[in-house]
Design a protein around this motif. Structure first.
Motif, short mmCIF file in Angstrom:
data_model
loop_
_atom_site.label_atom_id
_atom_site.label_comp_id
_atom_site.label_asym_id
_atom_site.label_seq_id
_atom_site.Cartn_x
_atom_site.Cartn_y
_atom_site.Cartn_z
N VAL A 155 109.61 4.26 -17.51
CA VAL A 155 109.67 3.44 -16.35
C VAL A 155 109.60 1.89 -16.85
O VAL A 155 108.63 1.26 -17.59
CB VAL A 155 108.35 3.80 -15.58
N SER A 156 110.13 1.12 -16.18
CA SER A 156 110.11 -0.57 -16.37
C SER A 156 109.43 -0.83 -15.00
O SER A 156 109.58 -0.45 -13.98
CB SER A 156 111.43 -0.93 -16.53
N VAL A 157 108.97 -2.05 -15.02
CA VAL A 157 108.00 -2.93 -14.04
C VAL A 157 108.67 -4.29 -14.06
O VAL A 157 108.82 -5.00 -15.19
CB VAL A 157 106.65 -2.73 -14.14
N SER A 158 109.14 -4.90 -12.93
CA SER A 158 109.19 -6.29 -12.94
C SER A 158 108.88 -6.94 -11.51
O SER A 158 108.72 -6.11 -10.65
CB SER A 158 110.76 -6.50 -12.94
N SER A 159 108.69 -8.37 -11.56
CA SER A 159 108.82 -8.97 -10.37
C SER A 159 109.89 -8.83 -9.46
O SER A 159 111.06 -8.50 -9.83
CB SER A 159 108.52 -10.63 -10.50
N ASN A 160 109.62 -9.23 -8.06
CA ASN A 160 110.55 -9.05 -7.02
C ASN A 160 110.83 -10.35 -6.60
O ASN A 160 110.17 -11.02 -6.01
CB ASN A 160 110.11 -7.76 -5.87
N ALA A 161 112.18 -10.76 -6.62
CA ALA A 161 112.61 -12.15 -6.31
C ALA A 161 112.48 -12.04 -4.73
O ALA A 161 112.46 -13.19 -3.91
CB ALA A 161 113.96 -12.44 -6.80
N GLU A 162 112.72 -10.96 -4.09
CA GLU A 162 112.86 -10.95 -2.54
C GLU A 162 111.41 -11.03 -1.99
O GLU A 162 111.18 -11.22 -0.79
CB GLU A 162 113.70 -9.74 -2.21
N ASP A 163 110.47 -10.24 -2.46
CA ASP A 163 109.31 -9.87 -2.26
C ASP A 163 108.19 -9.92 -3.14
O ASP A 163 108.19 -8.84 -3.98
CB ASP A 163 108.95 -8.81 -1.51
N SER A 164 107.42 -11.05 -3.54
CA SER A 164 106.55 -11.33 -4.59
C SER A 164 105.39 -10.28 -4.59
O SER A 164 104.73 -9.89 -5.43
CB SER A 164 106.14 -12.51 -4.93
N GLU A 165 105.11 -9.84 -3.31
CA GLU A 165 103.83 -8.80 -3.11
C GLU A 165 104.27 -7.40 -3.63
O GLU A 165 103.58 -6.47 -3.37
CB GLU A 165 103.40 -8.96 -1.65
N ARG A 166 105.52 -7.08 -3.67
CA ARG A 166 106.02 -5.75 -4.08
C ARG A 166 106.97 -5.75 -5.21
O ARG A 166 107.97 -5.70 -5.22
CB ARG A 166 106.74 -5.05 -2.70
N PRO A 167 106.37 -5.85 -6.38
CA PRO A 167 107.01 -5.65 -7.59
C PRO A 167 107.80 -4.47 -7.77
O PRO A 167 107.40 -3.56 -7.28
CB PRO A 167 105.94 -6.03 -8.71
N LEU A 168 108.73 -4.34 -8.70
CA LEU A 168 109.74 -3.11 -8.50
C LEU A 168 109.19 -2.10 -9.80
O LEU A 168 108.79 -2.74 -10.89
CB LEU A 168 111.35 -3.81 -9.03
N ILE A 169 109.10 -0.93 -9.66
CA ILE A 169 108.82 -0.07 -10.63
C ILE A 169 109.93 0.92 -10.52
O ILE A 169 110.35 1.50 -9.39
CB ILE A 169 107.56 0.83 -10.11
N THR A 170 110.77 0.94 -11.56
CA THR A 170 112.15 1.67 -11.70
C THR A 170 112.07 2.70 -12.91
O THR A 170 111.46 2.53 -14.01
CB THR A 170 113.13 0.61 -12.05
N ALA A 171 112.60 3.92 -12.52
CA ALA A 171 112.83 4.95 -13.41
C ALA A 171 114.01 4.51 -14.18
O ALA A 171 115.02 4.41 -13.65
CB ALA A 171 112.85 6.25 -12.80
#
Length: 479
Positions: A143-159
């Motif tokens: 699982v990877s995690v990164s910041s979200n350019a479109e919504d900083s309050e909702r970082p991305l968690i991706t399988a």
């Protein structure tokens, strides 16, 4: 520029406008020497594992080809090859019982609403199933995690798929120092993309004629690699998991050979073949006087002859029960190794009569899933901690977040409701109404709605208001 991590979902979103554009037209920069070494080393490691992982994927899906299909079956008769997908059961059965309920913080005994919202916004109810299935299949998942350019309050968690993924593990510090994943870009011929994860930045790469170059980067400066590795059957000081199918792969092939041979036997020696002696060729004619092939006559038309010395008979047929017994024994052995009830393998036609008997029959499967949940729960908690860092800039303590799971022994809604009912009734119930809602897996919105519904009912019905007051311990009868 902040950008989503590489992966099947986020990468598709971030490259929609670039899809089909030539690599030369994109804003690119070159890797430094250390990054080139990392990419080369990790890419080679991923290629080395690719053949083994692809074979495991085929076993899970029942699409493997047998190296040997039996001494009695020639290779040209592979059309009879049949695979009983026992290996797939080793993956599907435990994953079906891994149901994550939510997350708690160490300072609170309730399910954390913010973490639950992060879980749902990243569609992890569905994506977590893929992570668990990959972990059981390949022995590892990511699982990877990164910041979200479109919504900083909702970082991305991706399988992330284990295929094409490699990590560099620091055994002394028990952490990942670097990770790399590559894949071919859909819809763009000849373009391969990749993502290099480092403690200070996540680099999105594209491979051109001169090698890997940087297309985009996220300089997060987290101090850790934003990749979490899930391991199946992990052992002390070993950062490599083992497939849940590994104990039954050999027996899966043996069962397939046995069933294939049984089909061949059914086509050849299970049906009686007739023979005739003392019959002349002139008698092989149909009712219209047309000559018949001798074999067709033996099997269908010929019933009598004018030759008094002719003899008819049939070759003895083979008894296929030995195949049936062998396959059943092999399936029972696989069930024993995997901790599955024998009825899962078709060995019992009657299910246990009572709930207690069913649980007792499934106890090894239940305990295996509970053990998997411990390790997977720690990985999910670490993933949510990374999410909080990308959202707030602060990393929670290592054990501040804890994953909660539904009981794998009660996987259906009705079974869960029955278990909760037993805890909330009787002379001394041990579970409150709010606790029952949590055990049922209700969301905070659903709980708030039920509180409002109960309050409305109580205000409209004095008797019900009095009863609720008594149950809540506030006493007193309604006026």
């Amino acid at each position: 520029m902040l950008s989503p991590p590489a992966g099947p979902r986020s990468q598709a979103e971030r490259s929609t406008s670039d899809r089909g554009a030539p690599v030369a037209d994109l804003p690119l920069s070159r890797l430094d020497d250390d990054e080139k070494v990392l990419v080369s080393r990790l890419a080679a490691k991923a290629r080395k594992d690719d053949k083994r992982l692809t074979l495991l994927e085929r076993y899970r899906d029942g699409e493997q080809r047998l190296k040997q299909i039996g001494m009695a079956v020639p290779p040209e008769l592979r059309m009879f090859e049949t695979v009983v997908n026992v290996a797939g059961m080793a993956v599907r059965e435990p994953v079906a019982r891994q149901d994550l309920r939510g997350f708690q913080r160490s300072a609170d005994d309730r399910i954390d609403v913010g973490l639950q919202e992060a879980w749902e916004s990243n569609n992890l109810d569905a994506q977590s199933v893929l992570v668990h299935a990959d972990c059981r299949t390949f022995g590892r998942a990511f699982v990877s995690v990164s910041s979200n350019a479109e919504d900083s309050e909702r970082p991305l968690i991706t399988a992330e798929s284990p295929l094409g993924m490699a990590v560099m593990v620091n055994r002394a510090r028990r952490r990942i120092d670097a990770a790399f994943r590559s894949w071919r870009e859909d819809g763009v011929r000849g373009v391969t993309r990749g993502t290099l994860y480092r403690p200070h930045a996540t680099l999105h790469l594209v491979r051109g004629s001169s090698g890997w170059v940087v297309e985009d980067r996220d300089d997060h400066k987290a101090g850790f690699v934003p990749v979490v590795m899930f391991l199946n059957r992990q052992w002390q000081d070993r950062w490599a998991g083992r497939s849940e199918m590994s104990d039954v792969i050999g027996m899966t092939d043996a069962i397939a050979r046995m069933v294939t041979n049984m089909q061949m036997a059914g086509e050849t020696v299970a049906i009686p073949h007739r023979w005739a002696a003392g019959v002349e060729d002139k008698e092989f004619f149909d009712q219209n006087g047309k000559p018949l092939p001798a074999w067709e006559a033996y099997m269908t038309v010929l019933r009598a002859t004018s030759n008094a010395n002719a003899k008819f008979g049939a070759f003895p047929t083979a008894d296929l029960d030995n195949f049936n017994k062998a396959v059943n024994n092999m399936l029972a052995w696989c069930g024993m190794v995997l901790g599955l009830p024998t009825r899962y393998m078709g060995q019992d036609t009657v299910n246990p009569a009572a709930e207690g008997a069913i649980i007792a029959d499934e106890i090894r499967l239940i305990k295996n899933v509970e053990l998997m949940n411990r390790f997977d729960g720690a990985s999910w908690s670490w993933s949510m901690g990374m999410h909080e860092f990308f959202r707030t800039g602060e990393m929670p303590g290592r054990n501040d977040i804890r994953a909660l799971w539904f009981n794998p022994a009660t996987p259906t809604y009705s079974q869960r409701a029955e278990a909760v009912f037993k805890l909330t009734t009787g002379d001394r119930p041990i579970l409150s109404r709010e606790g029952a809602w949590e055990e049922m897996g209700w969301s905070e919105a659903r709980k708030a709605k039920e509180r409002a519904n109960l309050a409305a009912e109580a205000s409209a019905d004095p008797a019900l208001r009095a009863a609720i007051a008594v149950l809540n311990g506030t006493g007193g009868a309604a006026a």
